[in-house]
Write an enzyme that holds these catalytic residues in place. Structure first.
Site, PDB file in Angstrom:
ATOM      1  N   GLU A 125      30.937 133.555  37.241  1.00 20.31           N
ATOM      2  CA  GLU A 125      30.118 132.860  36.253  1.00 20.31           C
ATOM      3  C   GLU A 125      30.610 133.104  34.827  1.00 20.31           C
ATOM      4  OE1 GLU A 125      25.754 132.756  38.333  1.00 20.31           O
ATOM      5  OE2 GLU A 125      26.430 134.649  37.528  1.00 20.31           O
ATOM      6  N   CYS A 164      30.839 133.884  27.210  1.00 18.65           N
ATOM      7  CA  CYS A 164      30.869 135.193  27.872  1.00 18.65           C
ATOM      8  C   CYS A 164      31.619 135.019  29.193  1.00 18.65           C
ATOM      9  CB  CYS A 164      29.420 135.632  28.101  1.00 18.65           C
ATOM     10  SG  CYS A 164      29.238 137.117  29.061  1.00 18.65           S
ATOM     11  N   CYS A 168      31.645 143.717  40.728  1.00 13.85           N
ATOM     12  CA  CYS A 168      32.017 144.845  39.865  1.00 13.85           C
ATOM     13  C   CYS A 168      31.919 146.136  40.662  1.00 13.85           C
ATOM     14  CB  CYS A 168      31.088 144.897  38.655  1.00 13.85           C
ATOM     15  SG  CYS A 168      31.532 146.198  37.475  1.00 13.85           S
ATOM     16  N   CYS A 176      26.446 150.089  37.903  1.00 11.16           N
ATOM     17  CA  CYS A 176      25.474 150.502  36.881  1.00 11.16           C
ATOM     18  C   CYS A 176      24.082 150.109  37.386  1.00 11.16           C
ATOM     19  CB  CYS A 176      25.757 149.810  35.554  1.00 11.16           C
ATOM     20  SG  CYS A 176      27.346 150.282  34.854  1.00 11.16           S
ATOM     21  N   CYS A 221      22.221 146.753  36.305  1.00 11.63           N
ATOM     22  CA  CYS A 221      22.998 145.506  36.244  1.00 11.63           C
ATOM     23  C   CYS A 221      23.057 144.819  37.598  1.00 11.63           C
ATOM     24  CB  CYS A 221      24.409 145.820  35.753  1.00 11.63           C
ATOM     25  SG  CYS A 221      25.470 144.380  35.677  1.00 11.63           S
ATOM     26  N   GLY A 251      32.125 142.163  35.957  1.00 13.89           N
ATOM     27  CA  GLY A 251      33.303 143.013  36.099  1.00 13.89           C
ATOM     28  C   GLY A 251      33.587 143.916  34.918  1.00 13.89           C
ATOM     29  N   GLU A 252      34.535 144.808  35.125  1.00  9.87           N
ATOM     30  CA  GLU A 252      34.930 145.760  34.096  1.00  9.87           C
ATOM     31  C   GLU A 252      36.349 145.384  33.616  1.00  9.87           C
ATOM     32  OE1 GLU A 252      33.854 148.226  32.097  1.00  9.87           O
ATOM     33  OE2 GLU A 252      35.942 148.307  31.479  1.00  9.87           O
ATOM     34  N   SER A 257      34.179 144.300  26.206  1.00 10.19           N
ATOM     35  CA  SER A 257      33.111 145.266  26.423  1.00 10.19           C
ATOM     36  C   SER A 257      33.458 146.119  27.634  1.00 10.19           C
ATOM     37  CB  SER A 257      31.800 144.513  26.669  1.00 10.19           C
ATOM     38  OG  SER A 257      30.778 145.415  27.004  1.00 10.19           O
ATOM     39  N   SER A 309      29.568 150.174  26.366  1.00 10.54           N
ATOM     40  CA  SER A 309      28.199 150.172  26.885  1.00 10.54           C
ATOM     41  C   SER A 309      27.726 151.615  26.892  1.00 10.54           C
ATOM     42  CB  SER A 309      28.179 149.575  28.292  1.00 10.54           C
ATOM     43  OG  SER A 309      28.494 148.207  28.202  1.00 10.54           O
ATOM     44  N   HIS A 362      24.199 153.108  26.211  1.00  8.06           N
ATOM     45  CA  HIS A 362      22.929 153.217  26.957  1.00  8.06           C
ATOM     46  C   HIS A 362      22.274 154.592  26.978  1.00  8.06           C
ATOM     47  CE1 HIS A 362      24.025 149.214  27.788  1.00  8.06           C
ATOM     48  NE2 HIS A 362      24.824 149.458  28.791  1.00  8.06           N
ATOM     49  N   CYS A 406      22.414 138.993  29.931  1.00  5.09           N
ATOM     50  CA  CYS A 406      23.218 140.193  30.199  1.00  5.09           C
ATOM     51  C   CYS A 406      22.766 140.873  31.469  1.00  5.09           C
ATOM     52  CB  CYS A 406      23.015 141.231  29.110  1.00  5.09           C
ATOM     53  SG  CYS A 406      23.977 140.948  27.681  1.00  5.09           S
TER      54      CYS A 406
HETATM   55  N1  SAH Z   1      31.654 146.129  32.431  1.00  2.00           N
HETATM   56  C1  SAH Z   1      31.534 145.807  31.056  1.00  2.00           C
HETATM   57  C2  SAH Z   1      31.128 144.367  30.763  1.00  2.00           C
HETATM   58  C3  SAH Z   1      29.951 143.787  31.546  1.00  2.00           C
HETATM   59  S1  SAH Z   1      28.333 144.210  31.080  1.00  2.00           S
HETATM   60  C4  SAH Z   1      30.598 146.783  30.378  1.00  2.00           C
HETATM   61  O1  SAH Z   1      30.031 147.621  31.066  1.00  2.00           O
HETATM   62  O2  SAH Z   1      30.485 146.763  29.164  1.00  2.00           O
HETATM   63  C5  SAH Z   1      27.998 143.487  29.533  1.00  2.00           C
HETATM   64  C6  SAH Z   1      26.823 144.157  28.817  1.00  2.00           C
HETATM   65  O3  SAH Z   1      25.552 143.843  29.399  1.00  2.00           O
HETATM   66  C7  SAH Z   1      26.923 145.660  28.868  1.00  2.00           C
HETATM   67  O4  SAH Z   1      26.607 146.259  27.668  1.00  2.00           O
HETATM   68  C8  SAH Z   1      25.891 145.993  29.911  1.00  2.00           C
HETATM   69  O5  SAH Z   1      25.542 147.315  29.849  1.00  2.00           O
HETATM   70  C9  SAH Z   1      24.803 145.018  29.587  1.00  2.00           C
HETATM   71  N2  SAH Z   1      23.825 144.852  30.666  1.00  2.00           N
HETATM   72  C10 SAH Z   1      24.069 144.952  31.989  1.00  2.00           C
HETATM   73  N3  SAH Z   1      22.945 144.728  32.699  1.00  2.00           N
HETATM   74  C11 SAH Z   1      21.966 144.462  31.808  1.00  2.00           C
HETATM   75  C12 SAH Z   1      20.577 144.118  31.938  1.00  2.00           C
HETATM   76  N4  SAH Z   1      19.987 143.996  33.127  1.00  2.00           N
HETATM   77  N5  SAH Z   1      19.881 143.892  30.810  1.00  2.00           N
HETATM   78  C13 SAH Z   1      20.478 143.975  29.612  1.00  2.00           C
HETATM   79  N6  SAH Z   1      21.762 144.282  29.426  1.00  2.00           N
HETATM   80  C14 SAH Z   1      22.520 144.536  30.511  1.00  2.00           C
END
Ligand code: SAH
Length: 354
Positions: free
Chosen positions: A97, A110, A117, A121, A124, A165-166, A197, A220, A222, A346
């Protein structure tokens, strides 16, 4: 006739690679420049349109190479925010996507770098679908090209590598795609309008620092606390925050940019007063800003374990949190939730059928 699966994929090749390719088939390297222009500027994937190539060369290319990677499957539109989610199929029938997010002063695309992935996390949705494979550079670039074709190239002003993905675990293909997007011949995007990111792979952040791409980098974050961060981001056990911060300091020095810390607000987990203190201390160590993201529910994925327990911080509490950070002289942006009504926000990107 060679079957399509065996043909060489020319989409996703950098200018140097295309030049080398043409030299390898006994043609002038200038053809590489022409093809680069056709693919990435004119968004043409049909050799018969490339009238500045002699007919026999077009036929040869047609027989042994291919310019097709993705196919648009569906587009979903969120009337409340204008967000559009594009679902693409790969040639091996995987689904990925991309999300187009319109804002006042920009239109951000995006994009994804992997099918699924591997990082898992806990907040996510993509993590919940597991990991299938890396995208090749053609598939990464094609998300931009096909979306640009659907709407209008000029209307995409920014690219963020924040889809599935990362990106730093698919390093070479991610870098190639950035090289293509920012190449002067594509009249493409400024490196300042591209953000990668990452959840934090320190040696890859260092490698990126050396390449001279100087794109924007976001971590990221958090949580500033190793233990909490490891609970919600298992990758932190392997690559602790401390090592990532060292790598980011190096990145900011090498590239003369500041980094963004993404911070998804999770109730009672990272929205307490000790978190404000820790963020303030962290930001004093390197040029940086905080991007606060309201947590988008992933309950539609029916997760279990800690994922099922995560709750969003209330909007009022987010505003309070942000104000306290700002009072400590931290630059903070609050990202508005975009597209959660079509599961395009996100962390909501996941394909159930995969
Ligand atoms: N793997 C990369 C890119 C994908 S995530 C990374 O970890 O940065 C893109 C962003 O969305 C990251 O900051 C991630 O932590 C955030 N994200 C993931 N799940 C989310 C959710 N359920 N609500 C809000 N932000 C989220």
């Amino acid at each position: 006739m060679i079957s399509n699966a065996k043909k060489k994929i020319l989409k996703g090749m950098t200018l140097d690679e295309l030049k080398e390719y043409f030299i390898s088939i006994g043609e002038s390297k200038f053809r590489g420049e022409q093809l680069f222009n056709w693919i990435y500027n004119h968004i043409s994937f049909d050799f018969s349109e490339m009238q500045n190539f002699p007919k026999d060369l077009r036929n040869r290319l047609n027989e042994s190479t291919i310019l097709k990677t993705l196919e648009l499957a569906t587009v979903q539109y969120s009337p409340s925010t204008g967000t559009k989610k594009f679902l693409y199929s790969t040639t091996d029938n995987k689904k990925i996507e991309s999300v187009l997010i319109p804002e006042d002063d920009r239109n951000t695309l995006c994009i994804s770098t992997q099918v699924g992935c591997p990082l898992d996390c806990k907040f996510c949705a993509t993590g919940l679908m597991g990991y299938k494979r890396n995208l090749n550079s053609g598939e990464i670039v094609d998300q931009y090209l096909l979306t640009a074709k659907e709407i209008d190239k000029k209307s995409i002003t920014n690219i963020v590598y924040m889809g599935m993905g990362e990106p730093l675990l698919n390093f070479d293909n991610t870098v190639k795609s950035v090289e293509i997007f920012t190449h002067e011949l594509t009249k493409g995007l400024s490196r300042k309008r591209i953000t990668i990111s990452t959840a934090g792979i320190p040696h890859k952040i260092k490698e990126l620092s050396e390449l001279g791409l100087r794109v924007k980098l976001a971590l990221s974050l958090h949580s500033c606390f190793e233990e909490t961060r490891s609970k919600i981001m298992p990758i932190n056990n392997k690559y602790p925050l401390k090592e990532n911060i060292e790598a980011l300091k190096y990145y900011t020095k090498k590239t003369k940019t500041r980094v963004t810390f993404e911070y998804t607000m999770l109730k009672d987990i990272n929205d307490r007063s000790e978190d404000i203190k820790a963020i303030t201390k962290l930001c004093s160590q390197l040029p940086s800003k905080i991007n606060v993201i309201p947590f988008n529910s992933i309950k539609h994925m029916k997760p279990n374990g800690i994922s099922a327990e995560l709750e969003p911080t209330s909007y009022n509490r987010i505003l309070e949190f942000v104000e306290k950070l700002r009072n400590n002289n931290i630059t903070v942006m609050v990202r508005e939730t975009q597209g959660d009504d079509i599961a395009a926000a996100c962390g909501q990107l996941a394909i159930k059928t995969n």
